[in-house]
Design an enzyme around this catalytic site. Structure first.
Site, PDB file in Angstrom:
ATOM      1  N   GLU A   9      -6.547   4.580  -5.515  1.00 27.91           N
ATOM      2  CA  GLU A   9      -7.781   4.989  -4.840  1.00 27.91           C
ATOM      3  C   GLU A   9      -8.147   6.390  -5.319  1.00 27.91           C
ATOM      4  OE1 GLU A   9      -9.473   5.153  -0.266  1.00 27.91           O
ATOM      5  OE2 GLU A   9      -7.518   5.995  -0.708  1.00 27.91           O
ATOM      6  N   ASP A  22      -2.778   4.908  -2.255  1.00 28.63           N
ATOM      7  CA  ASP A  22      -3.729   5.585  -1.371  1.00 28.63           C
ATOM      8  C   ASP A  22      -4.072   6.989  -1.897  1.00 28.63           C
ATOM      9  OD1 ASP A  22      -4.950   5.448   1.411  1.00 28.63           O
ATOM     10  OD2 ASP A  22      -3.794   7.299   1.595  1.00 28.63           O
ATOM     11  N   ASP A  74       0.873  -1.173   0.000  1.00 27.71           N
ATOM     12  CA  ASP A  74       0.000   0.000   0.000  1.00 27.71           C
ATOM     13  C   ASP A  74       0.908   1.221   0.000  1.00 27.71           C
ATOM     14  OD1 ASP A  74      -2.207   1.710   0.468  1.00 27.71           O
ATOM     15  OD2 ASP A  74      -3.186   0.132   1.624  1.00 27.71           O
ATOM     16  N   HIS A  81     -11.041  -1.911   4.164  1.00 24.11           N
ATOM     17  CA  HIS A  81     -10.836  -1.512   5.554  1.00 24.11           C
ATOM     18  C   HIS A  81     -11.521  -0.184   5.891  1.00 24.11           C
ATOM     19  CE1 HIS A  81      -8.020   0.650   3.156  1.00 24.11           C
ATOM     20  NE2 HIS A  81      -7.746   1.451   4.166  1.00 24.11           N
ATOM     21  N   ASP A  82     -12.057   0.508   4.878  1.00 25.54           N
ATOM     22  CA  ASP A  82     -12.765   1.776   5.114  1.00 25.54           C
ATOM     23  C   ASP A  82     -14.276   1.617   4.972  1.00 25.54           C
ATOM     24  OD1 ASP A  82     -10.373   3.177   5.409  1.00 25.54           O
ATOM     25  OD2 ASP A  82     -10.260   3.693   3.288  1.00 25.54           O
TER      26      ASP A  82
HETATM   27  C1  NOJ Z   1      -7.520   6.153   2.458  1.00 28.17           C
HETATM   28  C2  NOJ Z   1      -7.254   4.964   3.323  1.00 28.17           C
HETATM   29  O1  NOJ Z   1      -7.891   3.850   2.776  1.00 28.17           O
HETATM   30  C3  NOJ Z   1      -7.739   5.325   4.703  1.00 28.17           C
HETATM   31  O2  NOJ Z   1      -7.764   4.211   5.556  1.00 28.17           O
HETATM   32  C4  NOJ Z   1      -6.849   6.414   5.230  1.00 28.17           C
HETATM   33  O3  NOJ Z   1      -7.327   6.853   6.487  1.00 28.17           O
HETATM   34  C5  NOJ Z   1      -6.840   7.622   4.283  1.00 28.17           C
HETATM   35  N1  NOJ Z   1      -6.693   7.237   2.914  1.00 28.17           N
HETATM   36  C6  NOJ Z   1      -5.688   8.524   4.604  1.00 28.17           C
HETATM   37  O4  NOJ Z   1      -4.483   7.895   4.257  1.00 28.17           O
END
Ligand code: NOJ
Length: 590
Positions: free
Chosen positions: A273, A216, A110, A348-349
């Site tokens: 992302e 990310d 990541d 995970h989000d």
């Molecule tokens: C996206 C990530 O998936 C998330 O978990 C993170 O808090 C934010 N970006 C900041 O890096």
């Protein structure tokens, strides 16, 4: 850009190994603890490689394991070339890569390069003085002053974790930008030396044997350098969402081409992302086959569908028509124009799908998990599966109190709400319910391996409470057990491989677009067609089979196959199936 009706014949859908692969995402803190300290670690991932291989994926993506103060669970990196002691050592990484490659699996790191931790040496140097050579590696701006002469941040942007996106530094009388937590300062991509340092880091990991990256919030790296105020949509708020000034900002494609050139030279996998951009034409500039930027991106259209007017933690009922138009838009546009999709529902989000959009009741949880596997897993794109999704894991139970939550997004939101609206108890109750539906913590509870103490995740004290459901939902009770969500996912992934032409490279079409309960689509390759149908409701729905469709040869179903009578299919609660049309079943490549 116009859609081609026969993209494959026109050679716009090129074959590639990364299109045929499926990815398993691991959140290392919650996956498997091998040393009894309560945190998952690299040793735990290594222990479970055979489990992952059995599932039938090709790649693992590991959330950040770099050295970090862990304010944002590793998305705040303090050293890109060291491993956080919580997870193990660089030797463990080497062992992991060797273990993966020995099993024919690939490894994604990541990469978090929109920001670092404020503990990173680069930032420590940068904040030490205005003259330091690293000063320009981050985004520093002078204050503004209001009509009363009060110092204010350089603009009105909000941070995603609450408050202003700017933090004041009294030593230099300047502010630095942090789109996320104040301990996560944004890197300045305008600075060439900084970019070179990032590229050097990328090469360093690729040379080590890493097969690619999940990048990310990579579409936030280029900001409008005049840093204009965000449009004020809600006058009650002090700070505002400034994404129009930095989501796919002015120099994004230049930066991604620099990065993409390096990745391409290693034939590396890349998935970026990309929140807050829903325009497929813009995304195509990133993922178009000939663009050499990224292989694919995560867009947020589906997972933002139930975010209300005041943001993620305000309620909104999602509509089937919205889901259909989103899926149809991305599927047909990318297919017709030489782009590619990343398919996901959980990470995970994001919370657990069964709880968020279906039912996690004892009666329906596994049916719903398998329905979503059919819905997602047979679409066009690269499938991403998040740990526990293959078991049908559910959100944290409603009776858990606020004190059980761990994630800074939820906790900051709660603190802010209690501060701004201390007496609005109704709003507090509604918001707590929303945390139980959408908090990131829902996906972060420890992986449920078996029905032993702490679900077999650790022999110590788990850093985060194990979901109460572990005795009925765990890997030991599913692997090798016919009808389990694990075995169903395994069958879906195998089907994609067996029928590569149809499920990876085939055309996509929504069927019965107006239907409010059934999500149905076809996948077609050179005239050979599979019909996929999913009942999103927990009750029976009589579905009139479109006249040109037949239920000839069953490929997969979460019941024993469809019940049909005089052209009406009785779709039972969360039923899903895929049938190949008989005339076409002899396709040689199938
Ligand atoms: C996206 C990530 O998936 C998330 O978990 C993170 O808090 C934010 N970006 C900041 O890096």
């Amino acid at each position: 850009m116009s859609l081609s009706s026969n993209a494959f014949e026109d050679n716009q859908v090129q074959r590639a190994w990364w299109k045929e692969a499926s990815v398993y995402q691991i959140y290392p803190s919650s996956f498997k603890d091998s040393n009894g300290d309560g945190f998952g670690d690299l040793g735990g991932v290594i222990e479970k490689l055979d489990y992952i291989k059995t599932l039938g994926v090709d790649i693992i993506w590991l959330c950040p394991i770099y050295q970090s103060p862990q304010v944002d669970m590793g998305y705040d990196i303090s050293n890109y070339k060291e491993i956080d002691a919580r997870y193990g050592t660089m030797d463990d990484v080497d062992d992991l890569i060797a273990g993966l490659h020995a099993r024919g699996l690939k490894f994604l790191m990541d990469l978090v390069v929109n920001h670092t931790s404020d503990q990173h040496e680069w930032f420590q140097q940068s904040r030490s003085s205005k003259d330091n050579t690293y000063r320009d590696w981050y985004i520093w701006r002078d204050p503004k002053y209001d009509s009363q002469g009060n110092r204010q941040p350089p603009n009105n942007w909000s941070s995603y974790f609450g408050g202003s996106a700017w933090e004041y530094d009294s030593a230099s009388n300047q502010y630095y930008l942090h789109l996320f937590d104040k301990t996560q300062p944004d890197l300045n991509w305008e600075c060439e030396e900084m970019r070179s340092a990032v590229y050097e880091t990328v090469r360093w990991w690729l040379n080590k044997g890493v097969d690619g990256f999940r990048l990310d919030v990579i579409n936030l790296i280029s900001k409008d350098q005049s840093f204009p105020d965000a449009t004020v949509l809600d006058a009650n708020q002090l700070y505002h969402h400034g994404c129009e000034h930095y989501a796919n900002g002015p120099r994004i494609h230049e930066y991604l081409q620099e990065l993409g050139g390096i990745l391409d030279s290693y034939n590396a996998f890349s998935v970026g992302e990309m929140p807050w951009v829903s325009d497929p034409e813009e995304i195509l500039k990133v993922v178009g086959y000939d663009r050499k930027e990224l292989n694919m991106i995560f867009n947020f259209d589906i997972v933002d569908m139930d975010h209300g007017a005041s943001g993620k933690f305000s309620p909104k009922d999602w509509q089937m028509s919205d889901l259909k138009s989103i899926v149809s838009k991305w599927q047909t546009f990318m297919y017709g124009n030489g782009g590619w999709n990343a398919l996901y529902l959980e990470n995970h989000d994001q919370p657990r799908t069964v709880s968020r959009w279906a039912s996690d009741s004892a009666e329906h949880r596994t049916l719903a998990a398998k329905m979503f596997a059919t819905f997602l897993g047979l679409q066009s794109g690269t499938v991403f599966l998040y740990q526990g999704q293959e078991l049908g894991m559910s959100n944290i139970p409603e009776h858990w109190e606020m004190s059980e939550f761990r994630d800074l997004e939820t906790l900051n939101h709660w603190d802010e709400l209690c501060e701004i609206r201390p007496d609005d108890k109704d709003l507090q109750v509604i918001t707590k319910q929303q945390y139980h539906i959408k908090s990131r913590d829902n996906a972060r509870t420890p992986m449920q391996w078996n029905s032993d103490n702490h679900a077999g995740f650790t022999t110590g004290d788990p850093w985060f409470r194990v979901n109460d459901t572990y005795d009925i939902c765990n890997a030991a009770s599913q692997v090798g057990v016919p009808g389990s969500p694990f075995e169903y996912w395994r069958a879906i992934l195998a089907l994609r491989k067996q029928m590569l032409d149809i499920f990876v490279y085939g055309d996509f079409n929504i069927i019965d677009a107006e239907h409010e309960d059934i999500f149905a689509y076809t996948r077609t390759f050179k005239g050979h067609t599979v019909l996929v149908a999913c009942n999103f409701r927990q009750h029976d729905v009589d579905w009139k089979l479109p006249t040109d469709m037949k239920l000839d040869e069953l490929l997969i179903s979460n019941y024993a196959g469809a019940e049909i009578d005089e052209g009406i299919v009785r779709m039972r609660a969360f039923e899903a199936f895929a049938y190949i049309q008989k005339d076409h079943a002899s396709l040689s490549r199938l």
